[in-house]
Motif scaffolding. Structure first.
Motif, mmCIF file in Angstrom:
data_model
loop_
_atom_site.group_PDB
_atom_site.id
_atom_site.type_symbol
_atom_site.label_atom_id
_atom_site.label_comp_id
_atom_site.label_asym_id
_atom_site.label_seq_id
_atom_site.Cartn_x
_atom_site.Cartn_y
_atom_site.Cartn_z
ATOM 1 N N LEU A 17 7.111 -0.654 -45.534
ATOM 2 C CA LEU A 17 6.295 0.548 -45.341
ATOM 3 C C LEU A 17 6.732 1.684 -46.262
ATOM 4 O O LEU A 17 5.895 2.399 -46.822
ATOM 5 C CB LEU A 17 6.361 1.002 -43.881
ATOM 6 C CG LEU A 17 5.624 0.106 -42.891
ATOM 7 C CD1 LEU A 17 5.896 0.553 -41.459
ATOM 8 C CD2 LEU A 17 4.130 0.115 -43.178
ATOM 9 N N ALA A 18 8.043 1.853 -46.438
ATOM 10 C CA ALA A 18 8.539 2.917 -47.304
ATOM 11 C C ALA A 18 8.075 2.707 -48.743
ATOM 12 O O ALA A 18 7.606 3.638 -49.405
ATOM 13 C CB ALA A 18 10.061 2.983 -47.229
ATOM 14 N N LEU A 19 8.185 1.481 -49.227
ATOM 15 C CA LEU A 19 7.789 1.205 -50.606
ATOM 16 C C LEU A 19 6.282 1.318 -50.782
ATOM 17 O O LEU A 19 5.804 1.919 -51.743
ATOM 18 C CB LEU A 19 8.274 -0.177 -51.047
ATOM 19 C CG LEU A 19 7.884 -0.588 -52.465
ATOM 20 C CD1 LEU A 19 8.315 0.452 -53.493
ATOM 21 C CD2 LEU A 19 8.457 -1.949 -52.791
ATOM 22 N N ARG A 20 5.534 0.758 -49.859
ATOM 23 C CA ARG A 20 4.074 0.836 -49.986
ATOM 24 C C ARG A 20 3.585 2.281 -49.896
ATOM 25 O O ARG A 20 2.645 2.674 -50.588
ATOM 26 C CB ARG A 20 3.397 -0.051 -48.946
ATOM 27 C CG ARG A 20 3.597 -1.527 -49.272
ATOM 28 C CD ARG A 20 2.907 -2.427 -48.259
ATOM 29 N NE ARG A 20 3.269 -3.811 -48.472
ATOM 30 C CZ ARG A 20 2.680 -4.621 -49.345
ATOM 31 N NH1 ARG A 20 1.700 -4.173 -50.100
ATOM 32 N NH2 ARG A 20 3.071 -5.874 -49.464
ATOM 33 N N THR A 21 4.240 3.086 -49.063
ATOM 34 C CA THR A 21 3.889 4.504 -48.967
ATOM 35 C C THR A 21 4.195 5.207 -50.283
ATOM 36 O O THR A 21 3.382 5.993 -50.789
ATOM 37 C CB THR A 21 4.657 5.176 -47.813
ATOM 38 O OG1 THR A 21 4.309 4.512 -46.594
ATOM 39 C CG2 THR A 21 4.329 6.646 -47.714
ATOM 40 N N SER A 34 4.771 -5.636 -57.699
ATOM 41 C CA SER A 34 5.493 -6.573 -58.562
ATOM 42 C C SER A 34 6.262 -5.840 -59.647
ATOM 43 O O SER A 34 7.422 -6.157 -59.937
ATOM 44 C CB SER A 34 4.527 -7.567 -59.202
ATOM 45 O OG SER A 34 3.949 -8.389 -58.220
ATOM 46 N N ARG A 35 5.631 -4.843 -60.286
ATOM 47 C CA ARG A 35 6.307 -4.075 -61.332
ATOM 48 C C ARG A 35 7.516 -3.336 -60.772
ATOM 49 O O ARG A 35 8.578 -3.293 -61.393
ATOM 50 C CB ARG A 35 5.344 -3.082 -61.974
ATOM 51 C CG ARG A 35 4.537 -3.684 -63.107
ATOM 52 C CD ARG A 35 3.734 -2.628 -63.845
ATOM 53 N NE ARG A 35 2.661 -2.076 -63.037
ATOM 54 C CZ ARG A 35 1.498 -2.664 -62.837
ATOM 55 N NH1 ARG A 35 1.249 -3.833 -63.367
ATOM 56 N NH2 ARG A 35 0.578 -2.088 -62.092
ATOM 57 N N PHE A 36 7.368 -2.761 -59.569
ATOM 58 C CA PHE A 36 8.470 -2.027 -58.958
ATOM 59 C C PHE A 36 9.649 -2.963 -58.705
ATOM 60 O O PHE A 36 10.798 -2.631 -59.033
ATOM 61 C CB PHE A 36 8.014 -1.382 -57.636
ATOM 62 C CG PHE A 36 9.051 -0.500 -57.028
ATOM 63 C CD1 PHE A 36 9.084 0.849 -57.327
ATOM 64 C CD2 PHE A 36 10.003 -1.018 -56.169
ATOM 65 C CE1 PHE A 36 10.056 1.670 -56.769
ATOM 66 C CE2 PHE A 36 10.982 -0.211 -55.607
ATOM 67 C CZ PHE A 36 11.006 1.142 -55.911
ATOM 68 N N VAL A 37 9.371 -4.137 -58.155
ATOM 69 C CA VAL A 37 10.444 -5.098 -57.863
ATOM 70 C C VAL A 37 11.096 -5.557 -59.161
ATOM 71 O O VAL A 37 12.327 -5.613 -59.259
ATOM 72 C CB VAL A 37 9.903 -6.300 -57.059
ATOM 73 C CG1 VAL A 37 10.934 -7.408 -56.959
ATOM 74 C CG2 VAL A 37 9.472 -5.851 -55.666
ATOM 75 N N GLU A 38 10.304 -5.866 -60.172
ATOM 76 C CA GLU A 38 10.875 -6.333 -61.441
ATOM 77 C C GLU A 38 11.760 -5.263 -62.074
ATOM 78 O O GLU A 38 12.865 -5.555 -62.554
ATOM 79 C CB GLU A 38 9.777 -6.752 -62.409
ATOM 80 C CG GLU A 38 10.349 -7.326 -63.687
ATOM 81 C CD GLU A 38 9.342 -8.118 -64.503
ATOM 82 O OE1 GLU A 38 9.778 -8.722 -65.497
ATOM 83 O OE2 GLU A 38 8.156 -8.133 -64.152
#
Length: 87
Positions: A17-21, A34-38
């Motif tokens: 939820l924190a990341l999607r927000t 995907s870009r954020f995780v990479e």
């Protein structure tokens, strides 16, 4: 990005939820997760590589390291300008 690999990840609901927000507040688009995780993985890998190099070089005199860096930078600058002028 080259050839892609598919990962299946499990994270806590709070992290999701924190990341999607966060991504939504930045106008999230398809592929942002995907870009954020990479990018995060690349930063973590680089951080670990730097730590390994620092640990491997703890016994080397800092002045010697500075001299090696200066020598390499000088060589790179020289070749950069030589290559630049010939192209």
């Amino acid at each position: 990005m080259g050839e892609l690999a598919r990962w299946n990840l499990k994270v806590s609901r709070e992290t999701d939820l924190a990341l999607r927000t966060l991504l939504a507040t930045r106008g999230g688009r398809k592929g942002d997760l995907s870009r954020f995780v990479e990018e995060a993985v690349n930063r973590a890998v680089l951080r670990e590589i730097v730590r390994d190099i620092q640990a491997r070089n703890t016994d080397i005199d800092p002045g010697e390291i500075e001299k090696l860096i200066d020598d390499e930078l000088g060589a790179m600058r020289g070749s950069f300008w030589t290559d630049w002028r010939t192209n």
